[in-house]
Write a protein that holds these residues in place. Structure first.
Motif, PDB file in Angstrom:
ATOM      1  N   GLY A 180      -1.462  -0.518  -3.798  1.00 54.95           N
ATOM      2  CA  GLY A 180      -0.647  -0.356  -4.997  1.00 54.95           C
ATOM      3  C   GLY A 180      -0.825   0.988  -5.673  1.00 54.95           C
ATOM      4  N   LEU A 181      -1.132   0.931  -6.956  1.00 58.10           N
ATOM      5  CA  LEU A 181      -1.341   2.148  -7.735  1.00 58.10           C
ATOM      6  C   LEU A 181      -2.816   2.396  -8.021  1.00 58.10           C
ATOM      7  CD1 LEU A 181       1.667   1.859 -10.210  1.00 58.10           C
ATOM      8  CD2 LEU A 181       1.490   3.247  -8.138  1.00 58.10           C
ATOM      9  N   GLU A 182      -3.690   1.761  -7.248  1.00 49.69           N
ATOM     10  CA  GLU A 182      -5.125   1.968  -7.425  1.00 49.69           C
ATOM     11  C   GLU A 182      -5.469   3.428  -7.158  1.00 49.69           C
ATOM     12  OE1 GLU A 182      -7.439  -0.262  -8.513  1.00 49.69           O
ATOM     13  OE2 GLU A 182      -5.659  -1.473  -8.892  1.00 49.69           O
ATOM     14  N   HIS A 220       0.834  -1.197   0.000  1.00 45.08           N
ATOM     15  CA  HIS A 220       0.000   0.000   0.000  1.00 45.08           C
ATOM     16  C   HIS A 220       0.871   1.250   0.000  1.00 45.08           C
ATOM     17  CE1 HIS A 220      -3.079  -2.864   0.936  1.00 45.08           C
ATOM     18  NE2 HIS A 220      -4.001  -1.918   0.968  1.00 45.08           N
ATOM     19  N   ARG A 221       0.366   2.299  -0.610  1.00 45.54           N
ATOM     20  CA  ARG A 221       1.054   3.580  -0.585  1.00 45.54           C
ATOM     21  C   ARG A 221       0.291   4.537   0.317  1.00 45.54           C
ATOM     22  NH1 ARG A 221      -2.332   4.306  -4.890  1.00 45.54           N
ATOM     23  NH2 ARG A 221      -2.984   6.437  -5.340  1.00 45.54           N
ATOM     24  N   ARG A 222       1.000   5.530   0.831  1.00 48.42           N
ATOM     25  CA  ARG A 222       0.436   6.523   1.744  1.00 48.42           C
ATOM     26  C   ARG A 222      -0.053   7.721   0.923  1.00 48.42           C
ATOM     27  NH1 ARG A 222       4.769   7.000   4.365  1.00 48.42           N
ATOM     28  NH2 ARG A 222       4.233   5.537   5.988  1.00 48.42           N
ATOM     29  N   VAL A 251      -1.358  15.984  14.429  1.00 52.46           N
ATOM     30  CA  VAL A 251      -1.595  14.671  13.834  1.00 52.46           C
ATOM     31  C   VAL A 251      -1.816  14.854  12.331  1.00 52.46           C
ATOM     32  CG1 VAL A 251      -4.094  14.721  14.294  1.00 52.46           C
ATOM     33  CG2 VAL A 251      -2.934  12.520  13.962  1.00 52.46           C
ATOM     34  N   ARG A 252      -1.271  13.920  11.564  1.00 50.20           N
ATOM     35  CA  ARG A 252      -1.510  13.865  10.117  1.00 50.20           C
ATOM     36  C   ARG A 252      -2.207  12.549   9.813  1.00 50.20           C
ATOM     37  NH1 ARG A 252       3.801  15.572  10.462  1.00 50.20           N
ATOM     38  NH2 ARG A 252       4.566  13.548   9.820  1.00 50.20           N
ATOM     39  N   VAL A 253      -3.219  12.613   8.972  1.00 48.50           N
ATOM     40  CA  VAL A 253      -3.982  11.420   8.591  1.00 48.50           C
ATOM     41  C   VAL A 253      -3.715  11.127   7.121  1.00 48.50           C
ATOM     42  CG1 VAL A 253      -6.272  10.376   8.414  1.00 48.50           C
ATOM     43  CG2 VAL A 253      -5.767  11.969  10.289  1.00 48.50           C
ATOM     44  N   ALA A 254      -3.396   9.868   6.823  1.00 50.20           N
ATOM     45  CA  ALA A 254      -3.171   9.432   5.445  1.00 50.20           C
ATOM     46  C   ALA A 254      -3.946   8.141   5.202  1.00 50.20           C
ATOM     47  CB  ALA A 254      -1.678   9.188   5.204  1.00 50.20           C
ATOM     48  N   ALA A 255      -4.446   8.007   3.980  1.00 49.49           N
ATOM     49  CA  ALA A 255      -5.060   6.742   3.560  1.00 49.49           C
ATOM     50  C   ALA A 255      -3.941   5.821   3.089  1.00 49.49           C
ATOM     51  CB  ALA A 255      -6.047   6.986   2.423  1.00 49.49           C
ATOM     52  N   LEU A 256      -4.072   4.545   3.375  1.00 48.20           N
ATOM     53  CA  LEU A 256      -3.154   3.552   2.825  1.00 48.20           C
ATOM     54  C   LEU A 256      -3.902   2.868   1.690  1.00 48.20           C
ATOM     55  CD1 LEU A 256      -1.516   2.118   6.073  1.00 48.20           C
ATOM     56  CD2 LEU A 256      -0.750   3.981   4.593  1.00 48.20           C
ATOM     57  N   VAL A 257      -3.459   3.159   0.470  1.00 47.50           N
ATOM     58  CA  VAL A 257      -4.162   2.742  -0.737  1.00 47.50           C
ATOM     59  C   VAL A 257      -3.382   1.628  -1.416  1.00 47.50           C
ATOM     60  CG1 VAL A 257      -5.059   3.532  -2.967  1.00 47.50           C
ATOM     61  CG2 VAL A 257      -5.088   5.067  -0.994  1.00 47.50           C
ATOM     62  N   GLU A 300      -3.579   5.829   8.368  1.00 47.52           N
ATOM     63  CA  GLU A 300      -2.409   5.997   9.219  1.00 47.52           C
ATOM     64  C   GLU A 300      -2.469   7.369   9.894  1.00 47.52           C
ATOM     65  OE1 GLU A 300       1.984   5.046   8.075  1.00 47.52           O
ATOM     66  OE2 GLU A 300       1.542   7.115   7.479  1.00 47.52           O
ATOM     67  N   LEU A 301      -2.260   7.388  11.207  1.00 53.07           N
ATOM     68  CA  LEU A 301      -2.192   8.633  11.958  1.00 53.07           C
ATOM     69  C   LEU A 301      -0.767   8.808  12.452  1.00 53.07           C
ATOM     70  CD1 LEU A 301      -5.234   7.637  12.101  1.00 53.07           C
ATOM     71  CD2 LEU A 301      -5.404   9.186  14.047  1.00 53.07           C
ATOM     72  N   THR A 302      -0.112   9.853  11.974  1.00 55.58           N
ATOM     73  CA  THR A 302       1.249  10.161  12.380  1.00 55.58           C
ATOM     74  C   THR A 302       1.181  11.330  13.340  1.00 55.58           C
ATOM     75  OG1 THR A 302       2.074   9.439  10.222  1.00 55.58           O
ATOM     76  CG2 THR A 302       3.551  10.793  11.563  1.00 55.58           C
ATOM     77  N   PHE A 303       1.735  11.140  14.527  1.00 57.11           N
ATOM     78  CA  PHE A 303       1.654  12.145  15.574  1.00 57.11           C
ATOM     79  C   PHE A 303       2.931  12.974  15.592  1.00 57.11           C
ATOM     80  CE2 PHE A 303      -1.020   8.572  16.729  1.00 57.11           C
ATOM     81  CZ  PHE A 303      -2.239   9.220  16.856  1.00 57.11           C
TER      82      PHE A 303
END
Length: 126
Positions: free
Chosen positions: A80-82, A11-13, A72-78, A57-60
């Motif tokens: 591959g390349l979808e 997965h990519r961020r 806090v930063r929120v990212a989706a874990l998607v 993903e929550l990065t503090f």
């Protein structure tokens, strides 16, 4: 919605949002610190939330002279390349906000959050 420690492979961020001043309302900082065990391990890996099988993903972040976490930063874990399903992400972010407000409790209510979302026509509010 549940906190998980299983990071999906392949997965990519994809960054979604950032809040740099959690101490504006310390109740939110305290809830996240307790939910993700940041008192015991502030230098651990980012927190992971599973929202119906989709991972976020929550990065503090810490800032000098401010209680941790300060942001806090929120990212989706998607996968591959979808492509990112923006409509689904909007719904999931709303679910994460509802989870956060419900966890904080007190003066903060999910009903008030939902009302605010309807007033401002927030995408993803069902």
């Amino acid at each position: 919605m549940r906190i998980t420690d299983r990071r999906p492979a392949g997965h990519r961020r994809v960054p979604l949002l950032a809040e740099h001043q959690l101490d504006h309302y310390p109740e939110f900082r305290d809830f996240l610190r307790d939910a993700f065990g940041l008192r015991e391990d502030p230098f651990g890996p980012p927190g992971l939330l599973d929202v119906d099988g989709r991972c976020y993903e929550l990065t503090f972040a810490g800032y000098s002279g401010r209680p941790f976490p300060a942001g806090v930063r929120v990212a989706a874990l998607v996968d591959g390349l979808e492509p990112l399903d923006e409509a689904q992400v909007d719904r999931d972010l709303w679910a994460i906000l509802r989870w956060l407000v419900a966890g904080v409790g007190g003066d903060w209510t999910v009903e008030a959050l939902d009302t605010t979302g309807r007033i401002y026509r927030i995408p993803g509010l069902s």
